[in-house]
Design a protein around this motif. Structure first.
Motif, short mmCIF file in Angstrom:
data_model
loop_
_atom_site.label_atom_id
_atom_site.label_comp_id
_atom_site.label_asym_id
_atom_site.label_seq_id
_atom_site.Cartn_x
_atom_site.Cartn_y
_atom_site.Cartn_z
N GLY A 90 0.82 -1.21 0.00
CA GLY A 90 0.00 0.00 0.00
C GLY A 90 0.85 1.26 0.00
N ILE A 91 1.88 1.27 0.84
CA ILE A 91 2.78 2.43 0.91
C ILE A 91 3.48 2.64 -0.42
CG2 ILE A 91 4.88 3.28 2.00
CD1 ILE A 91 4.00 1.93 4.51
N ILE A 92 3.95 1.53 -1.02
CA ILE A 92 4.64 1.64 -2.30
C ILE A 92 3.70 2.21 -3.35
CG2 ILE A 92 5.88 0.37 -4.09
CD1 ILE A 92 6.54 -1.71 -1.94
N VAL A 105 -1.83 7.53 7.49
CA VAL A 105 -2.44 7.27 6.18
C VAL A 105 -2.77 5.79 6.03
CG1 VAL A 105 -2.18 7.60 3.71
CG2 VAL A 105 -1.06 9.16 5.29
N HIS A 106 -1.86 4.93 6.51
CA HIS A 106 -2.07 3.48 6.39
C HIS A 106 -2.06 2.84 7.78
CE1 HIS A 106 -0.90 3.93 2.15
NE2 HIS A 106 0.09 4.67 2.60
N PRO A 107 -3.06 3.12 8.61
CA PRO A 107 -3.00 2.57 9.98
C PRO A 107 -3.04 1.05 10.02
CG PRO A 107 -5.10 3.66 9.57
CD PRO A 107 -4.24 3.97 8.41
N LEU A 108 -3.85 0.45 9.13
CA LEU A 108 -3.96 -1.01 9.13
C LEU A 108 -2.63 -1.64 8.74
CD1 LEU A 108 -5.69 -3.53 9.40
CD2 LEU A 108 -6.35 -3.28 7.02
N LEU A 161 -5.99 -3.95 -1.56
CA LEU A 161 -7.17 -3.72 -2.41
C LEU A 161 -7.75 -2.33 -2.16
CD1 LEU A 161 -8.73 -5.62 -4.37
CD2 LEU A 161 -10.42 -5.84 -2.56
N ILE A 162 -7.98 -2.01 -0.88
CA ILE A 162 -8.56 -0.71 -0.52
C ILE A 162 -7.64 0.42 -0.97
CG2 ILE A 162 -9.12 0.76 1.46
CD1 ILE A 162 -11.26 -1.22 0.93
N ILE A 169 -7.83 0.87 -4.72
CA ILE A 169 -9.07 1.53 -5.16
C ILE A 169 -9.01 3.02 -4.84
CG2 ILE A 169 -11.55 1.71 -4.73
CD1 ILE A 169 -11.52 -1.35 -4.29
N LEU A 170 -8.59 3.36 -3.62
CA LEU A 170 -8.54 4.76 -3.22
C LEU A 170 -7.54 5.54 -4.07
CD1 LEU A 170 -8.84 4.64 0.66
CD2 LEU A 170 -10.55 5.29 -1.01
N THR A 171 -6.39 4.90 -4.38
CA THR A 171 -5.39 5.58 -5.21
C THR A 171 -5.95 5.83 -6.59
OG1 THR A 171 -3.88 4.09 -4.08
CG2 THR A 171 -2.92 5.57 -5.71
N ALA A 172 -6.72 4.84 -7.11
CA ALA A 172 -7.27 5.01 -8.45
C ALA A 172 -8.33 6.10 -8.47
CB ALA A 172 -7.84 3.68 -8.93
N VAL A 173 -9.15 6.17 -7.40
CA VAL A 173 -10.24 7.14 -7.37
C VAL A 173 -9.71 8.56 -7.21
CG1 VAL A 173 -12.24 7.93 -6.03
CG2 VAL A 173 -11.96 5.50 -6.56
N PHE A 174 -8.79 8.76 -6.24
CA PHE A 174 -8.32 10.13 -5.99
C PHE A 174 -7.14 10.50 -6.87
CE2 PHE A 174 -10.43 9.01 -1.96
CZ PHE A 174 -11.40 10.00 -2.00
#
Lengths: 347, 171
Positions: A171-173, A203-206, A338-339, A342-347
């Motif tokens: 996710g970070i990458i 930003v990525h707590p999980l 996955l999340i 999706i968020l990177t693609a949307v924003f």
């Protein structure tokens, strides 16, 4: 690399990281024993030197003088190699971690990192995955049932948790768009709404929670130290080790602990970034020194957290460990990717 | 400088590869295979394929060989003691497969040395862009189909392994 001064700078950086890690491991061993004492409401070793600071040196001297014992049916070469195989990757991993921004000395700009690799994170995982050989080979070469079980457990555990460790960082990458660690730190020096530093932990707590748990398992620390597990396995993989070979195992464990703390800081807590002071009227040089100090302090905080957890939580059972790794952490890590995707693609 | 590294890596990797076959102890064989993989990673790095070198270490030495060692230890294989005479069929097959691979390799070496595939411009362009980016771009454009097929293959293998393991439990 033809410039001789550049070569001297590079070599001195390597020597410095090497020295600091050794000193750090020395201090962490004392810190662990004193903190364990504090948590268990006893004093801990406080007699040798001020506050027991020389205790590790005394123990080291003792281990140095002890007899080197080789078990009769041990595989001697592998037995001797195993501690070194564990120790070398622990040192090598620190090579790509940036411990400060660029610093200017005598008009020369020096990046505070041994090597800025194009694939920094992959390098870290590649080297981290080698650490398990030290444990497995030491366990196998000892020719001892208990050591052997420790080694088997360690290899199964480390393979399982390596997946979570790797996937939680994806996710970070994705967001950073780079595998270089300085780029990832640089991205964290921004601010959210001008108040909160944009550290990846916010930003990525999980991802942070998953990475932290997996890092505990990778360093074989409680609550995941099934490779040692003294109630069942004597001392696990290093049951048969004596004298300096045992000391090397110990040092490797603590250096790996420091490195993984530094990695957590770099990936999730802004690395050397010290928020709010960038606009204060201080010279660049002082700012850079403060940043290095902040990196050291952040890393120390996580080292203390490791120690704190070790003396607070009980050990997992083996089946719980595997269930947690494969059925909880890994799906969560994939969900996180996955999340984030999706968020990177949307924003 | 580069040639010194190349020859030492090449010699070590070939020696280690030989030792994989020669050693009687399966754990030693696995260890020599690890050394070979490391040398191959070093050769990749010498060719400026740093990303590939890191992946080689990560996947082969770091994951696959750990599993190999794990299985060898779990089965507790002792030093080889069985009769090699009984394995005549296997031997013939092995020699055949080895000869075929050698032929294939020689064929491509001779072919590529005449074609001169590696032009210096390619290496420079890759270094400019960064190894990781170059490999990623190729994987998701020109080699997308093989990439996806490989992933399906891996999933099939995983599901197959799970099915085989489950059946044993029921009996």
């Amino acid at each position: 690399m033809s410039d001789p001064i550049l070569i001297i700078i590079e070599i001195s950086k390597i020597a410095m990281v090497f020295g600091v890690l050794l000193l750090g491991a020395y201090l962490v061993i004392i810190a662990e024993r004193r903190l364990a004492g504090f948590i268990q409401d006893r004093l801990g070793p406080n007699r040798v030197g001020p506050q027991g600071l020389l205790q590790t040196a005394a123990d080291g001297l003792k281990l140095f003088m002890k007899e080197e014992i080789f078990p009769a049916k041990a595989d001697k070469v592998v037995f001797l190699m195993a501690p070194a195989i564990l120790l070398i990757p622990a040192f090598m991993m620190f090579g790509v971690i940036p411990f400060g921004d660029k610093i200017v000395i005598f008009g020369r700009e020096i990046a505070l990192q041994v090597a800025n690799l194009d694939f920094g994170i992959i390098y870290i995982f590649a080297i981290a995955s080698l650490g398990v050989y030290g444990i497995v080979l030491g366990a196998w070469a000892s020719n001892n049932k208990y050591a052997f079980f420790g080694g088997l457990r360690a290899s199964a555990q480390m393979i399982s948790y390596e997946l979570t460790l790797g996937i939680s960082v994806v996710g970070i990458i994705l967001v950073a768009g780079s595998l270089k660690l300085p780029d990832i730190v640089m991205q964290q020096t921004e601010m959210i709404f001008g108040i909160i530093p944009r550290w990846n932990v916010f930003v990525h707590p999980l991802a942070f929670i998953l990475f932290m748990i997996a890092a505990f398992a990778e360093t074989n620390r409680l609550p995941f130290d099934l490779a040692e597990c003294e109630q069942e396995l004597v001392a696990g993989y290093h049951s048969e080790y004596t004298a300096m070979k045992f000391a090397l195992f110990l040092f490797a464990e603590y250096i790996a602990l420091i490195t993984s703390s530094a990695l957590i800081v770099t990936l999730f807590f802004g690395g050397w970034h010290l928020p709010y002071i960038e606009n204060l009227p201080i010279s660049d040089f002082v700012l850079q020194l403060l940043q290095i100090l902040s990196f050291v302090l952040k890393t120390s905080f996580f080292v203390v957290t490791y120690i704190w957890v070790r003396w607070t939580l009980p050990r997992f059972k083996y089946n719980q460990l595997m269930n947690l790794g494969w059925k909880v952490l890994l799906p969560l890590a994939i969900f996180n990717v996955l999340i984030t995707g999706i968020l990177t693609a949307v924003f | 400088m580069e040639s010194i590294f190349f020859y030492s890596l090449a010699i070590i990797s070939i020696a280690a590869a030989l030792m994989v076959i020669i050693s009687r102890n399966p754990v030693h064989s696995a260890l020599f295979l690890i050394v070979t993989f490391f040398c191959v990673a070093g050769l990749f790095a010498l060719l400026n394929a740093h990303f590939l070198a890191a992946i080689q270490v990560l996947v082969y030495t770091g994951a696959i060989m750990v599993l190999f060692l794990f299985v060898i230890m779990l089965l507790n294989l002792k030093a080889e003691s069985f009769d090699f005479e009984k394995l005549l069929n296997l031997k013939i097959f092995g020699v055949g497969a080895g000869a075929f691979l050698l032929f294939e390799m020689l064929f491509f070496i001779i072919k590529s040395s005449s074609d001169a595939v590696s032009s210096p411009g390619v290496t420079e362009a890759v270094m400019q862009e960064g190894n990781t980016k170059a490999v990623g771009k190729l994987l998701f454009t020109d080699y997308l189909l093989p990439f996806e097929i490989t992933s399906i293959l891996l999933i099939v293998a995983i599901v197959g392994a799970v099915v085989l393991a489950k059946k044993k439990l029921e009996e």
